[in-house]
Structure formats: C-alpha cells, structure tokens
Design a protein around this motif. Structure first.
Motif, PDB file in Angstrom:
ATOM      1  N   ILE A   1      42.096  34.184  37.520  1.00  0.00           N
ATOM      2  CA  ILE A   1      42.138  35.599  37.872  1.00  0.00           C
ATOM      3  C   ILE A   1      42.819  36.405  36.766  1.00  0.00           C
ATOM      4  CG2 ILE A   1      43.051  37.304  39.495  1.00  0.00           C
ATOM      5  CD1 ILE A   1      40.671  35.774  40.534  1.00  0.00           C
ATOM      6  N   GLY A   2      43.863  35.837  36.179  1.00  0.00           N
ATOM      7  CA  GLY A   2      44.540  36.517  35.071  1.00  0.00           C
ATOM      8  C   GLY A   2      43.611  36.752  33.899  1.00  0.00           C
ATOM      9  N   GLU A   3      42.754  35.779  33.618  1.00  0.00           N
ATOM     10  CA  GLU A   3      41.782  35.926  32.529  1.00  0.00           C
ATOM     11  C   GLU A   3      40.815  37.063  32.832  1.00  0.00           C
ATOM     12  OE1 GLU A   3      38.202  33.284  30.442  1.00  0.00           O
ATOM     13  OE2 GLU A   3      39.669  32.323  31.765  1.00  0.00           O
ATOM     14  N   VAL A   4      40.342  37.134  34.070  1.00  0.00           N
ATOM     15  CA  VAL A   4      39.417  38.201  34.466  1.00  0.00           C
ATOM     16  C   VAL A   4      40.098  39.559  34.367  1.00  0.00           C
ATOM     17  CG1 VAL A   4      38.049  39.148  36.363  1.00  0.00           C
ATOM     18  CG2 VAL A   4      38.091  36.678  35.970  1.00  0.00           C
ATOM     19  N   GLU A   5      41.353  39.644  34.812  1.00  0.00           N
ATOM     20  CA  GLU A   5      42.094  40.912  34.766  1.00  0.00           C
ATOM     21  C   GLU A   5      42.266  41.402  33.339  1.00  0.00           C
ATOM     22  OE1 GLU A   5      44.725  40.136  38.820  1.00  0.00           O
ATOM     23  OE2 GLU A   5      45.479  39.514  36.861  1.00  0.00           O
ATOM     24  N   ARG A   6      42.545  40.502  32.422  1.00  0.00           N
ATOM     25  CA  ARG A   6      42.717  40.894  31.015  1.00  0.00           C
ATOM     26  C   ARG A   6      41.422  41.395  30.407  1.00  0.00           C
ATOM     27  NH1 ARG A   6      45.930  36.274  31.262  1.00  0.00           N
ATOM     28  NH2 ARG A   6      44.278  34.960  30.405  1.00  0.00           N
ATOM     29  N   GLU A   7      40.299  40.837  30.841  1.00  0.00           N
ATOM     30  CA  GLU A   7      39.013  41.218  30.273  1.00  0.00           C
ATOM     31  C   GLU A   7      38.424  42.472  30.917  1.00  0.00           C
ATOM     32  OE1 GLU A   7      36.623  37.780  30.861  1.00  0.00           O
ATOM     33  OE2 GLU A   7      37.543  36.624  29.243  1.00  0.00           O
ATOM     34  N   SER A   8      38.923  42.851  32.094  1.00  0.00           N
ATOM     35  CA  SER A   8      38.356  43.982  32.834  1.00  0.00           C
ATOM     36  C   SER A   8      38.945  45.302  32.372  1.00  0.00           C
ATOM     37  CB  SER A   8      38.613  43.807  34.337  1.00  0.00           C
ATOM     38  OG  SER A   8      37.964  42.657  34.831  1.00  0.00           O
ATOM     39  N   ALA A   9      38.139  46.352  32.477  1.00  0.00           N
ATOM     40  CA  ALA A   9      38.626  47.691  32.139  1.00  0.00           C
ATOM     41  C   ALA A   9      39.543  48.230  33.224  1.00  0.00           C
ATOM     42  CB  ALA A   9      37.447  48.632  31.942  1.00  0.00           C
ATOM     43  N   GLY A  10      39.428  47.687  34.413  1.00  0.00           N
ATOM     44  CA  GLY A  10      40.269  48.116  35.520  1.00  0.00           C
ATOM     45  C   GLY A  10      39.927  47.335  36.761  1.00  0.00           C
ATOM     46  N   LEU A  11      40.659  47.621  37.836  1.00  0.00           N
ATOM     47  CA  LEU A  11      40.382  46.957  39.102  1.00  0.00           C
ATOM     48  C   LEU A  11      40.802  47.862  40.241  1.00  0.00           C
ATOM     49  CD1 LEU A  11      43.287  45.841  40.450  1.00  0.00           C
ATOM     50  CD2 LEU A  11      43.079  44.192  38.598  1.00  0.00           C
ATOM     51  N   HIS A  12      40.243  47.575  41.420  1.00  0.00           N
ATOM     52  CA  HIS A  12      40.537  48.322  42.641  1.00  0.00           C
ATOM     53  C   HIS A  12      40.815  47.286  43.721  1.00  0.00           C
ATOM     54  CE1 HIS A  12      38.759  51.716  40.472  1.00  0.00           C
ATOM     55  NE2 HIS A  12      37.845  50.839  40.102  1.00  0.00           N
ATOM     56  N   ASN A  13      42.048  47.232  44.193  1.00  0.00           N
ATOM     57  CA  ASN A  13      42.485  46.189  45.111  1.00  0.00           C
ATOM     58  C   ASN A  13      42.911  46.770  46.449  1.00  0.00           C
ATOM     59  OD1 ASN A  13      45.281  44.736  46.085  1.00  0.00           O
ATOM     60  ND2 ASN A  13      43.716  43.246  45.558  1.00  0.00           N
ATOM     61  N   PHE A  14      42.442  46.149  47.527  1.00  0.00           N
ATOM     62  CA  PHE A  14      42.851  46.543  48.876  1.00  0.00           C
ATOM     63  C   PHE A  14      43.478  45.343  49.569  1.00  0.00           C
ATOM     64  CE2 PHE A  14      41.629  46.499  53.450  1.00  0.00           C
ATOM     65  CZ  PHE A  14      42.560  47.431  53.876  1.00  0.00           C
ATOM     66  N   GLN A  15      44.662  45.565  50.145  1.00  0.00           N
ATOM     67  CA  GLN A  15      45.347  44.503  50.872  1.00  0.00           C
ATOM     68  C   GLN A  15      45.802  45.015  52.232  1.00  0.00           C
ATOM     69  OE1 GLN A  15      45.767  41.368  50.560  1.00  0.00           O
ATOM     70  NE2 GLN A  15      44.951  41.060  48.507  1.00  0.00           N
ATOM     71  N   PRO A  16      45.267  44.459  53.322  1.00  0.00           N
ATOM     72  CA  PRO A  16      45.652  44.936  54.655  1.00  0.00           C
ATOM     73  C   PRO A  16      46.900  44.285  55.224  1.00  0.00           C
ATOM     74  CG  PRO A  16      43.870  43.345  54.835  1.00  0.00           C
ATOM     75  CD  PRO A  16      44.125  43.536  53.364  1.00  0.00           C
ATOM     76  N   SER A  17      47.282  43.095  54.715  1.00  0.00           N
ATOM     77  CA  SER A  17      48.348  42.356  55.394  1.00  0.00           C
ATOM     78  C   SER A  17      49.527  41.942  54.533  1.00  0.00           C
ATOM     79  CB  SER A  17      47.761  41.097  56.055  1.00  0.00           C
ATOM     80  OG  SER A  17      47.104  40.292  55.091  1.00  0.00           O
ATOM     81  N   ALA A  18      49.397  42.007  53.227  1.00  0.00           N
ATOM     82  CA  ALA A  18      50.494  41.620  52.334  1.00  0.00           C
ATOM     83  C   ALA A  18      50.414  42.466  51.068  1.00  0.00           C
ATOM     84  CB  ALA A  18      50.403  40.140  51.969  1.00  0.00           C
ATOM     85  N   ILE A  19      51.484  42.488  50.317  1.00  0.00           N
ATOM     86  CA  ILE A  19      51.521  43.257  49.072  1.00  0.00           C
ATOM     87  C   ILE A  19      50.677  42.546  48.008  1.00  0.00           C
ATOM     88  CG2 ILE A  19      53.066  43.995  47.199  1.00  0.00           C
ATOM     89  CD1 ILE A  19      55.174  44.462  49.424  1.00  0.00           C
TER      90      ILE A  19
ATOM     91  N   TYR B   1      38.584  47.685  58.342  1.00  0.00           N
ATOM     92  CA  TYR B   1      38.877  46.692  57.316  1.00  0.00           C
ATOM     93  C   TYR B   1      39.224  45.361  57.974  1.00  0.00           C
ATOM     94  CZ  TYR B   1      43.615  48.571  58.246  1.00  0.00           C
ATOM     95  OH  TYR B   1      44.758  49.020  58.834  1.00  0.00           O
ATOM     96  N   LEU B   2      38.666  44.305  57.394  1.00  0.00           N
ATOM     97  CA  LEU B   2      38.857  42.970  57.940  1.00  0.00           C
ATOM     98  C   LEU B   2      39.514  42.028  56.941  1.00  0.00           C
ATOM     99  CD1 LEU B   2      35.355  42.535  59.659  1.00  0.00           C
ATOM    100  CD2 LEU B   2      37.502  43.197  60.748  1.00  0.00           C
ATOM    101  N   ASN B   3      39.220  42.224  55.671  1.00  0.00           N
ATOM    102  CA  ASN B   3      39.718  41.314  54.635  1.00  0.00           C
ATOM    103  C   ASN B   3      40.188  42.097  53.421  1.00  0.00           C
ATOM    104  OD1 ASN B   3      37.101  39.816  55.930  1.00  0.00           O
ATOM    105  ND2 ASN B   3      38.753  38.369  55.564  1.00  0.00           N
ATOM    106  N   GLY B   4      41.102  41.501  52.694  1.00  0.00           N
ATOM    107  CA  GLY B   4      41.467  42.066  51.409  1.00  0.00           C
ATOM    108  C   GLY B   4      40.371  41.792  50.393  1.00  0.00           C
ATOM    109  N   PHE B   5      40.250  42.665  49.414  1.00  0.00           N
ATOM    110  CA  PHE B   5      39.255  42.449  48.366  1.00  0.00           C
ATOM    111  C   PHE B   5      39.677  43.163  47.095  1.00  0.00           C
ATOM    112  CE2 PHE B   5      37.825  46.221  50.682  1.00  0.00           C
ATOM    113  CZ  PHE B   5      37.488  47.124  49.682  1.00  0.00           C
ATOM    114  N   THR B   6      39.114  42.695  45.975  1.00  0.00           N
ATOM    115  CA  THR B   6      39.368  43.297  44.670  1.00  0.00           C
ATOM    116  C   THR B   6      38.052  43.493  43.941  1.00  0.00           C
ATOM    117  OG1 THR B   6      41.495  42.138  44.507  1.00  0.00           O
ATOM    118  CG2 THR B   6      40.626  43.119  42.490  1.00  0.00           C
TER     119      THR B   6
END
Length: 281
Positions: free
Chosen positions: A101-119, A215-220
């Motif tokens: 996931i860290g590799e993907v984050e470094r290569e991406s121009a950005g991300l949009h993350n939703f978390q319903p139950s944890a930080i 919302y049912l699940n977290g996603f990025t």
C-alpha cells in the motif's frame, strides 16, 4: 497483496511485449488489430494494467503463440487476477500488505479515504496502529511490529505537497476507543496537527447531521496515474476494483459523503470537543 504479484504482473507484461514484437507491429498497430487502444497495449506491457485472461488469450493468439504458451499465459493471468483483486491474512503478512500500500501511495497523485469505524492508517499514531492491528488478531507479535513500522514509513507521503490527500471519518470513528485515554488523546491531537497541512483534508461526519448516503465499509480511491483503483475493506480482507464503472460508483459515494462532512475549522472544533470529552484517566 505483497509486492510479488506486481513483479509477476510485470513479468507477464514482458512476455506479452516479446510476443507483440515478434509480429513486427508497433503497439499502436497491434492494439488496433485487437480492437484496443495503444495505451492499453503499452500499459499491459509495463505491468501497469493487468489484462483479463480473455484478453491475454486474444493477445497470444494474435501474435501466433503456440498452444502451450497460450495456455500458460492465460493460466498466469487467471492467477494474477485473483491475487490482484483480493487480500486476506491467509495470503500475506500485515507488514507485506502495508509495504504494498505504501508503494501505491507514493506512486499516486492523491487518494480519497473513508473510514466509518476507526481512524485512517495514514493518520494513526504508532500506539494506535499497534493496538488496532493487535485487535485484528491476524498476525503474530513480530508481524505486527513490522507492520506498524511500515505504516509509520508510509506517513512520509503526507508531507509531499504535490499530492492531494482527503480523509473522511465518522464521529463514531473518532469516539471508538481501541485503548485507554492515554492512547486516544495523542491520537486526536495528531489529527489536529495533520489537519494543518495544506495538501491534507480531514472531514468528519457528525452524529447530528443527516446522512447523504449509506456506508457499510471503509474504502480508499487511489489516483494512480496509470492504474487507478479503489480498495474496499471488509472484516475478512480487502477487494480491489479497477473497472471504470465501479470506480465511478465509489467516487460518487465519496462525493455524497463529503456533502455531509464537517471540514476546516468546523472539523477541528469537533475533534477538540471529542478530546475534551475523553476521560483523562
């Protein structure tokens, strides 16, 4: 998913490129002969895009590959498709998953993350991350320690001003306590600090505001320049979706969530209120 499937995807791409070159056609001509764009051909050869097993069969047959080669490449595509779409603790360690996931984050121009139950993982302190991973009960002590270290390494992406990073959390996620106040207070303070970064947006969906979507699940959603996809979290693992229709659905869902979120000073005021309401002992 570890880094290994990505390397194997690149190895498949290299074999496909060799087959294409054997035809004497460039990527534009070869793509046209298959009814595809030049971009699809070039991304597939680099391993940036994983072709479906059906497309791999078309490619190999178009290049005149023998039956054994066609069957082998199609079987590899089937295997990689399964690995690429799913992750569960049985398929790899938490530390490997965080490295990928860290590799993907470094290569991406950005991300949009939703978390319903944890930080969100990128916003977690080391103590909070360690406690959450321990509660998952999917890795041994050494794997958890290595995964926490990888997660902390990933957070350097927060300070890359060229990236746009957007996080939406429910108020419930902020109030959920995986540990004692000594764990939560530094974590909430960490959110306030990160909210000051110019390229980071932290929104909170308050309890007292009407919902705009279910919302049912977290996603990025990863805005990868060559391989955008959405990662959906479930209790037992993860799913990755790359097709345009599903990506569009999740982008629309994120937009609806954003509509009911408190952001800016309103969000930080809510975080401060939750901190004030958190017991000190």
């Amino acid at each position: 998913m570890s880094a290994q499937p990505r390397r194997r995807r690149q190895e498949l791409g290299a074999e496909l490129r060799k087959l294409r070159k054997s035809t004497g056609m460039n990527s534009t001509a070869f793509g046209a002969s298959c009814g595809w764009s030049q971009s699809k051909v070039s991304k597939s050869e680099r391993g940036a895009t994983l072709l479906s097993p059906e497309d791999v069969k078309v490619w190999a047959n178009k290049a005149g590959a023998d039956r054994a080669t066609v069957d082998r490449l199609v079987a590899l595509a089937v295997e990689l498709s399964s690995e690429d779409l799913n992750w569960s603790p049985e398929q790899g360690k938490l530390s490997e998953r965080n490295a990928y996931i860290g590799e993907v984050e470094r290569e991406s121009a950005g991300l949009h993350n939703f978390q319903p139950s944890a930080i969100s993982g990128l916003l977690q302190t080391a103590d909070y991350a360690r406690r959450v991973m321990t509660l998952l009960d999917v890795g041994d002590e050494h794997d958890v320690a290595a995964a926490v270290a990888k997660r902390m390494d990933r957070q350097t992406v927060l300070y890359d001003a060229s990236k746009t990073l957007e996080f939406l959390l429910t108020e419930g996620a902020l109030r959920w306590r995986p540990g004692p106040p000594a764990l939560m207070l530094p974590q909430l303070d960490r959110l306030l600090s990160l909210a000051t970064l110019p390229n980071v947006t932290i929104g909170v969906l308050p309890f007292d505001r009407q919902a705009t979507t279910l919302y049912l699940n977290g996603f990025t959603i990863f805005d990868h320049p060559e391989d955008p996809f959405v990662l959906v979290e479930t209790y037992h693992g993860e799913r990755r979706f790359r097709d345009e229709d599903k990506l569009a659905q999740y982008r629309a869902a994120f937009s609806r969530l954003r509509e009911s979120a408190a952001t800016g000073t309103e969000a930080t005021a809510l975080i401060r209120r939750i901190m004030d309401e958190t017991p000190r002992d």
